[in-house]
Design an enzyme around this catalytic site. Structure first.
Site, PDB file in Angstrom:
ATOM      1  N   GLU A 106       0.834  -1.210   0.000  1.00  0.00           N
ATOM      2  CA  GLU A 106       0.000   0.000   0.000  1.00  0.00           C
ATOM      3  C   GLU A 106       0.867   1.257   0.000  1.00  0.00           C
ATOM      4  O   GLU A 106       0.543   2.249  -0.675  1.00  0.00           O
ATOM      5  CB  GLU A 106      -0.933  -0.014   1.211  1.00  0.00           C
ATOM      6  CG  GLU A 106      -2.038  -1.051   1.071  1.00  0.00           C
ATOM      7  CD  GLU A 106      -3.053  -0.977   2.181  1.00  0.00           C
ATOM      8  OE1 GLU A 106      -4.210  -0.622   1.909  1.00  0.00           O
ATOM      9  OE2 GLU A 106      -2.696  -1.258   3.339  1.00  0.00           O
ATOM     10  N   GLU A 126      -4.482  -9.482   3.098  1.00  0.00           N
ATOM     11  CA  GLU A 126      -5.285  -9.236   4.298  1.00  0.00           C
ATOM     12  C   GLU A 126      -6.460 -10.188   4.455  1.00  0.00           C
ATOM     13  O   GLU A 126      -6.845 -10.524   5.583  1.00  0.00           O
ATOM     14  CB  GLU A 126      -5.790  -7.780   4.297  1.00  0.00           C
ATOM     15  CG  GLU A 126      -4.749  -6.755   4.696  1.00  0.00           C
ATOM     16  CD  GLU A 126      -3.846  -6.312   3.543  1.00  0.00           C
ATOM     17  OE1 GLU A 126      -3.063  -5.372   3.728  1.00  0.00           O
ATOM     18  OE2 GLU A 126      -3.924  -6.924   2.449  1.00  0.00           O
TER      19      GLU A 126
END
Length: 702
Positions: A106, A126
């Site tokens: 990210e 995730e």
């Protein structure tokens, strides 16, 4: 040079180099996000700085967030630090190597450019922890590579290697590993004057027509409702990719944060975090501190080219390790090698590997028909039929031909390691490497220590398992070791419930509803009913009080061995693996019940689930009492990776804690009174229930 906790900052030729230095994996622990933001602020205020490079020290760029922080407060979020990168007035180049996962990716996606070493692995994993990215990752990745590719990467949570990441558009350039820092600095200098700065916060760069987009998300929803029906995170991830195609960036990030917060403290996320740490704990072997790093296994041999032996050979070839397959006749060897070729051909047909990859892997596998042909291998794994005399004969021959220091391993699923070790003059080199079928697919390798096995042998076998991409967990030697021994009571109770009136399809339905991908009887048909038959015969011969399982024994004796014979607990049409309930099975159940005077009754779903799993919880406690496993969490790892136990339930012992040890003990005591000694409560179960402790934390008595 200035330093803010785990982040270093230095100016080099007009480039502000921001270095993450947070060993061992450069996780986003306390101070890392703040350090990145402070370095950016310093560089943007410095006229001498024209651009930035964000890079990591050691083996990784950033392996993601510190998972121990989930569920608690974080002073600065990834969303905030990633936004600071994206808002930089001067271009930021991410220099990626090793792992760039989760929050690490990210941060890279927020950079204006991304260059990478060839060894990089990127991803947003995730969902495997029961959550979704919360640093803008779903919104930036979808805009960067398009909804179709983003959906696959985010919902699967998989790692993407460098060449694919470049093709998808995640990376701008690949450089040689050793040149990464210098190449990134040069890239940053070239980018210094380029305006406007590229951004992954605007329109989707690879949009789809509206009808294709709607069809994509509808198909994905249907697939997830079928494959991940017990999980919330994959559907939330899908919703976020969809949002990136219809919402503004800011609104998409706000939704991302909302859905993350919904998931972070759910039972699903807590169980998946526990499973994550349990797997890593299983790799820790008591007694190995101070030992030299174990040597890798660079060549291996498999004795026995049957289904298991062929699968193990494929696991080595898939990992790039040379492997020889030994069978005693050319005919048997050719059958085994053909089975391997056919399995690879199916993978090519499905598109999971290419023809070139198949050819490369087959080239790693060589067949031999003489023990002398395997003597130079670093490790040998015996994978012959589960008969004691046959295994002893094999190990005596291995002792004669294998080079000093070679690992002598058995794939036995139950037989005491010492039985094989005593057939050699080097019992210290003998251990178990118990793979689970199909061995090239299933992730567990149960490493079994005999009474004479050196700790170095265990450590090297565990390294071999890791190098094969397996999850290793250590067990002590006893009948069934830790994995199968703890599961046997579950299967026994299921077979006995059949005698009392339950049906295979009823039990399978309940276990699938609990979260198993397949019911245990359907799995038994796939692996073969005859596999456990020999073990039951051996136990019956050794124990006059052994409770025989009449129904599965009769099924095998009738020739109903599962899918390979077209009939087992279910019947199968030719060329079709779909299980169909079979009246013949009902007839066998009725005959056995009548013959032994067993009353028939109906079962509730709760009774079937609890009777199956509580029996195994009780046995797992006995295994720990006897010191045949290092930790209760190791048994959970075995169930997760060897038996397909629902990961969102954490593992057998973690799940048992959710029921409550006092409630389990009370029920075990009732069944002890009703069914006899097999249900005698273990001392460990009684102690934990009395103390208010947790089963998942249990270890052997000191």
């Amino acid at each position: 040079m200035s330093e803010v906790q785990s982040v270093k900052y230095a100016v080099e030729d007009g480039v502000g180099v921001i270095t993450i230095d947070n060993p061992p994996v450069n996780a986003l622990g306390p101070g890392v996000r703040e350090g990145i933001m402070q370095a950016l602020a310093n560089g943007n205020a410095d006229p001498a700085v024209r651009s930035f490079v964000l890079i990591g020290t050691g083996r990784n760029f950033m392996a993601g967030a510190d998972i121990r922080q989930f569920g608690g407060a974080r002073p600065v979020s990834t969303r905030t630090s990633a936004a600071a990168i994206a808002a930089s007035a001067k271009p930021v180049v991410a220099a990626l190597h090793g792992y760039a996962l989760g929050g690490g990716l990210e941060h890279a996606l927020a950079c204006h450019y991304r260059v990478a070493a060839r060894n990089v692995r990127v991803g947003l994993p995730e969902v495997s922890l029961g959550i979704v990215p919360a640093g803008g990752g779903t919104q930036r990745l979808t805009r960067l590579i398009g909804p179709k590719a983003a959906l696959e990467v985010i919902v699967s949570g998989r790692h993407v290697e460098a060449s694919e990441a470049l093709r998808l558009g995640i990376l701008d350039e690949i450089v040689e590993d050793a040149d990464l820092r210098a190449a990134a600095v040069q890239y940053a200098l070239r980018a210094a004057e380029v305006r406007p700065l590229p951004s992954a916060q605007g329109d989707v760069l690879k949009p789809l027509p509206a009808d294709e987009l709607a069809a994509l998300f509808e198909a994905a929803r249907k697939s997830l409702s079928r494959k991940s029906r017990h999980l919330k995170a994959p559907l939330h991830a899908l919703a976020l990719v969809e949002a990136a195609t219809s919402m503004s960036f800011d609104d998409g990030v706000a939704l991302e944060q909302k859905l993350f917060e919904e998931l972070e403290n759910t039972d699903e996320a807590k169980a998946l975090r526990y499973a994550f740490f349990a797997e890593r704990e299983a790799a820790k072997i008591p007694g190995t501190s101070g030992l030299a790093q174990p040597e890798p296994v660079r060549s291996a041999a498999i004795v026995g080219g049957g289904t298991m032996g062929g699968g193990i050979a494929m696991a080595f070839a898939d990992s790039g390790i040379e492997v020889k397959v030994l069978d005693m006749s050319q005919e048997a060897l050719e059958r085994g090698l053909k089975r391997i070729r056919d399995n690879y051909a199916v993978s090519v047909k499905r598109g999971s590997i290419t023809q070139a990859q198949m050819d490369e892997r087959l080239a790693k596998i060589r067949g031999v028909t003489d023990y002398a042909g395997i003597g130079d291998c670093d490790a040998v794994i015996e994978a012959v039929f589960e008969r004691v005399e046959l295994k002893q004969e094999v190990f005596a021959k291995l002792d004669e031909v294998m080079k000093p220091g070679a690992l002598l391993l058995t794939n036995s699923s139950a037989i005491d390691i010492d039985v094989m070790a005593k057939a050699t003059r080097r019992p210290e080199d003998v251990a178990g490497a118990h793979f689970f079928a199909p061995a090239n697919v299933m992730k567990l390798c149960e490493v079994v220590r005999g009474s004479a096995t050196r700790i170095q042998t265990i450590a090297r076998t565990m390294k071999m398992a890791r190098d094969l991409g397996k999850v290793g967990a250590v067990a002590g030697s006893c009948d069934g070791f830790a994995a199968n021994r703890s599961r046997t009571p579950m299967m026994t109770e299921m077979m006995l419930m059949l005698e009392e009136g339950a049906l295979p399809e009823q039990i399978d339905r309940i276990m699938v509803a609990f979260g198993y991908p397949m019911g245990p009887f359907a799995v038994n048909d796939m692996s073969g009913l005859d596999v456990s038959y020999e073990g039951r015969k051996r136990r019956a011969a050794a124990d006059p009080e052994y409770r025989k399982l009449h129904i599965p024994d009769r099924m095998v004796e009738m020739g109903r061995r599962g899918q390979k014979t077209g009939a087992g607990w279910y019947r199968y049409a030719e060329g079709d693996r779909t299980p169909h309930p079979d009246d013949v099975v009902k007839q066998v159940i009725a005959e056995v019940a009548n013959e032994f005077g067993i009353a028939q009754r109906t079962f509730s779903d709760d009774e079937i689930l609890q009777r199956a799993l509580f029996a195994s919880v009780n046995e797992a406690c006995r295994i720990l009492e006897e010191g045949k496993a290092y930790r209760a969490s190791d048994i959970d790892v075995m169930w997760l990776y060897g038996f397909g136990f629902p990961r969102h339930r954490g593992g057998l012992m973690y799940w048992a804690d959710s029921v409550g040890t006092p409630a389990i003990l009370a029920q075990v005591r009732q069944w002890h009174e009703r069914y006899g000694k097999r249900w005698k409560p273990s001392a460990l179960l009684e102690r934990i229930a009395a103390s208010g402790g947790r089963l998942r934390d249990a270890v052997p008595p000191q």
